[in-house]
Design a protein around this motif. Structure first.
Motif, PDB file in Angstrom:
ATOM      1  N   VAL A   1       0.866  -0.876  -0.115  1.00  0.00           N
ATOM      2  CA  VAL A   1      -0.137   0.140  -0.077  1.00  0.00           C
ATOM      3  C   VAL A   1       0.490   1.305   0.037  1.00  0.00           C
ATOM      4  O   VAL A   1       1.952   1.473   0.584  1.00  0.00           O
ATOM      5  N   ARG A   2       0.386   2.203  -0.605  1.00  0.00           N
ATOM      6  CA  ARG A   2       1.626   3.617  -0.163  1.00  0.00           C
ATOM      7  C   ARG A   2       1.442   3.936   1.006  1.00  0.00           C
ATOM      8  O   ARG A   2       0.534   4.340   1.639  1.00  0.00           O
ATOM      9  N   ASP A   3       2.675   4.615   1.177  1.00  0.00           N
ATOM     10  CA  ASP A   3       2.866   4.979   1.942  1.00  0.00           C
ATOM     11  C   ASP A   3       1.784   6.679   2.542  1.00  0.00           C
ATOM     12  O   ASP A   3       2.718   7.285   1.009  1.00  0.00           O
ATOM     13  N   MET A   4       1.684   6.939   3.310  1.00  0.00           N
ATOM     14  CA  MET A   4       0.795   8.160   3.432  1.00  0.00           C
ATOM     15  C   MET A   4       1.693   9.735   4.640  1.00  0.00           C
ATOM     16  O   MET A   4       1.216  10.390   4.855  1.00  0.00           O
ATOM     17  N   SER A   5       2.542   8.551   4.737  1.00  0.00           N
ATOM     18  CA  SER A   5       3.332   9.433   5.875  1.00  0.00           C
ATOM     19  C   SER A   5       4.277  10.698   5.570  1.00  0.00           C
ATOM     20  O   SER A   5       4.113  11.171   4.806  1.00  0.00           O
ATOM     21  N   LEU A   6       3.092  11.930   7.082  1.00  0.00           N
ATOM     22  CA  LEU A   6       4.405  13.295   6.309  1.00  0.00           C
ATOM     23  C   LEU A   6       5.420  13.255   6.978  1.00  0.00           C
ATOM     24  O   LEU A   6       6.224  14.147   7.075  1.00  0.00           O
ATOM     25  N   ASP A   7       5.872  12.062   8.047  1.00  0.00           N
ATOM     26  CA  ASP A   7       6.926  12.170   8.324  1.00  0.00           C
ATOM     27  C   ASP A   7       7.936  11.388   8.534  1.00  0.00           C
ATOM     28  O   ASP A   7       7.795  10.432   8.029  1.00  0.00           O
TER      29      ASP A   7
ATOM     30  N   LEU B   1      -6.182  12.801  26.052  1.00  0.00           N
ATOM     31  CA  LEU B   1      -4.983  12.357  27.510  1.00  0.00           C
ATOM     32  C   LEU B   1      -4.052  13.991  27.574  1.00  0.00           C
ATOM     33  O   LEU B   1      -4.416  14.527  26.925  1.00  0.00           O
ATOM     34  N   PRO B   2      -3.780  14.552  28.727  1.00  0.00           N
ATOM     35  CA  PRO B   2      -2.831  15.844  28.705  1.00  0.00           C
ATOM     36  C   PRO B   2      -1.614  14.781  28.514  1.00  0.00           C
ATOM     37  O   PRO B   2      -1.182  13.929  28.144  1.00  0.00           O
ATOM     38  N   LEU B   3      -0.704  16.355  27.716  1.00  0.00           N
ATOM     39  CA  LEU B   3       0.073  15.484  26.668  1.00  0.00           C
ATOM     40  C   LEU B   3       1.065  15.721  27.904  1.00  0.00           C
ATOM     41  O   LEU B   3       1.404  16.746  28.617  1.00  0.00           O
ATOM     42  N   PRO B   4       1.961  15.511  27.932  1.00  0.00           N
ATOM     43  CA  PRO B   4       2.885  14.902  28.696  1.00  0.00           C
ATOM     44  C   PRO B   4       3.754  16.438  28.714  1.00  0.00           C
ATOM     45  O   PRO B   4       3.950  16.964  27.888  1.00  0.00           O
ATOM     46  N   GLU B   5       4.953  17.085  28.998  1.00  0.00           N
ATOM     47  CA  GLU B   5       5.321  18.341  29.093  1.00  0.00           C
ATOM     48  C   GLU B   5       6.824  18.142  28.404  1.00  0.00           C
ATOM     49  O   GLU B   5       7.666  16.859  28.241  1.00  0.00           O
ATOM     50  N   ARG B   6       7.621  18.886  27.680  1.00  0.00           N
ATOM     51  CA  ARG B   6       9.069  18.772  26.891  1.00  0.00           C
ATOM     52  C   ARG B   6       8.315  18.052  25.730  1.00  0.00           C
ATOM     53  O   ARG B   6       9.143  17.124  25.777  1.00  0.00           O
ATOM     54  N   VAL B   7       7.582  17.360  24.780  1.00  0.00           N
ATOM     55  CA  VAL B   7       7.216  16.665  23.971  1.00  0.00           C
ATOM     56  C   VAL B   7       7.320  17.695  22.523  1.00  0.00           C
ATOM     57  O   VAL B   7       6.963  18.824  22.625  1.00  0.00           O
ATOM     58  N   VAL B   8       7.454  16.824  21.803  1.00  0.00           N
ATOM     59  CA  VAL B   8       7.495  17.307  20.789  1.00  0.00           C
ATOM     60  C   VAL B   8       6.861  16.741  19.454  1.00  0.00           C
ATOM     61  O   VAL B   8       6.557  15.716  18.988  1.00  0.00           O
ATOM     62  N   PRO B   9       5.562  17.628  19.221  1.00  0.00           N
ATOM     63  CA  PRO B   9       4.668  17.245  18.291  1.00  0.00           C
ATOM     64  C   PRO B   9       5.613  16.840  16.757  1.00  0.00           C
ATOM     65  O   PRO B   9       6.037  17.927  16.202  1.00  0.00           O
ATOM     66  N   SER B  10       4.209  15.498  16.132  1.00  0.00           N
ATOM     67  CA  SER B  10       4.901  15.601  14.950  1.00  0.00           C
ATOM     68  C   SER B  10       3.735  14.720  13.767  1.00  0.00           C
ATOM     69  O   SER B  10       3.416  14.003  14.596  1.00  0.00           O
TER      70      SER B  10
ATOM     71  N   VAL C   1      -0.660  12.825  15.358  1.00  0.00           N
ATOM     72  CA  VAL C   1       0.001  13.614  15.391  1.00  0.00           C
ATOM     73  C   VAL C   1       1.167  12.639  17.214  1.00  0.00           C
ATOM     74  O   VAL C   1       0.350  11.997  17.612  1.00  0.00           O
ATOM     75  N   HIS C   2       2.426  12.403  16.473  1.00  0.00           N
ATOM     76  CA  HIS C   2       3.083  11.574  17.541  1.00  0.00           C
ATOM     77  C   HIS C   2       4.058  12.904  18.283  1.00  0.00           C
ATOM     78  O   HIS C   2       4.817  13.959  17.968  1.00  0.00           O
TER      79      HIS C   2
END
Length: 145
Positions: free
Chosen positions: A46-52, A107-116, A127-128
Motif C-alpha cells: 500500500v502507498r505510504d501516506m506518512s508526512l514524517d 489525555l493530557p500532553l506530557p511536558e517537554r514533548v515535540v509534536p510531529s 500526531v506523535h
C-alpha cells in the motif's frame, strides 16, 4: 437479436468481474487509496501516506471502517487507529505499549514533548508527541489536542 443479447451478457459479465476492484479500495479524500487487505503486515503493498520520514502510514478499509497503521522504519507496527464515522479507537497492536489520546478520551500532553504530524486527512490528523513520555494523538480538525 443475438448480437444485442451477447453484448448484454458480456457487459453484465464485465460489471460483475470489475465490481470487487471498485469496492476493494476507497480513498481518504486526499487521493490516497485505502486497501482492503494487509493490515498488520510489516510492509503492506500500500502507498505510504506518512508526512514524517521517520514513520510509515498505511490506510485500509473494510465493511465501512477505516484503519490507519503506523509502522517504524524497521517495519514494526506501532499503532493502528480505527475509524467509523466520528468514532475513533486504537487497536492493541505492536510490540510496545503506547498511550493514545482520542477525540472521545483526551489525555493530557506530557511536558517537554515535540509534536510531529504523521498523517493528515481531510478532517483528522494523527500526531506523535515524542519526548519523555511519548504519546500518540488522534486530533479532529478544529479541536485542540
Amino acid at each position: 437479436m443475438m448480437r444485442v443479447e451477447t453484448c448484454r451478457t458480456l457487459c453484465f459479465a464485465a460489471m460483475v468481474a470489475l465490481a470487487p476492484i471498485a469496492m476493494a479500495q476507497k480513498d481518504d479524500s486526499h487521493g490516497n487509496q485505502l486497501a482492503s487487505h494487509g493490515l498488520g503486515d510489516s510492509s503492506p503493498k500500500v502507498r505510504d501516506m506518512s508526512l514524517d520520514a521517520r514513520w510509515k502510514v498505511y490506510g485500509f478499509t473494510r465493511d465501512g471502517i477505516s484503519y490507519y497503521q503506523i509502522n517504524d522504519l524497521a517495519g514494526r507496527v506501532q499503532i493502528i487507529v480505527g475509524r467509523a464515522d466520528d468514532a475513533f479507537w486504537a487497536l492493541p497492536s505492536g510490540e510496545t505499549a503506547f498511550r493514545v489520546s482520542l477525540p472521545s478520551q483526551r489525555l493530557p500532553l506530557p511536558e517537554r514533548v515535540v509534536p510531529s504530524v504523521i498523517y493528515r486527512g481531510p478532517d483528522f490528523s494523527i500526531v506523535h508527541y515524542a519526548g519523555g513520555d511519548a504519546l500518540w494523538s488522534v486530533e479532529v480538525s478544529g479541536a485542540s489536542p
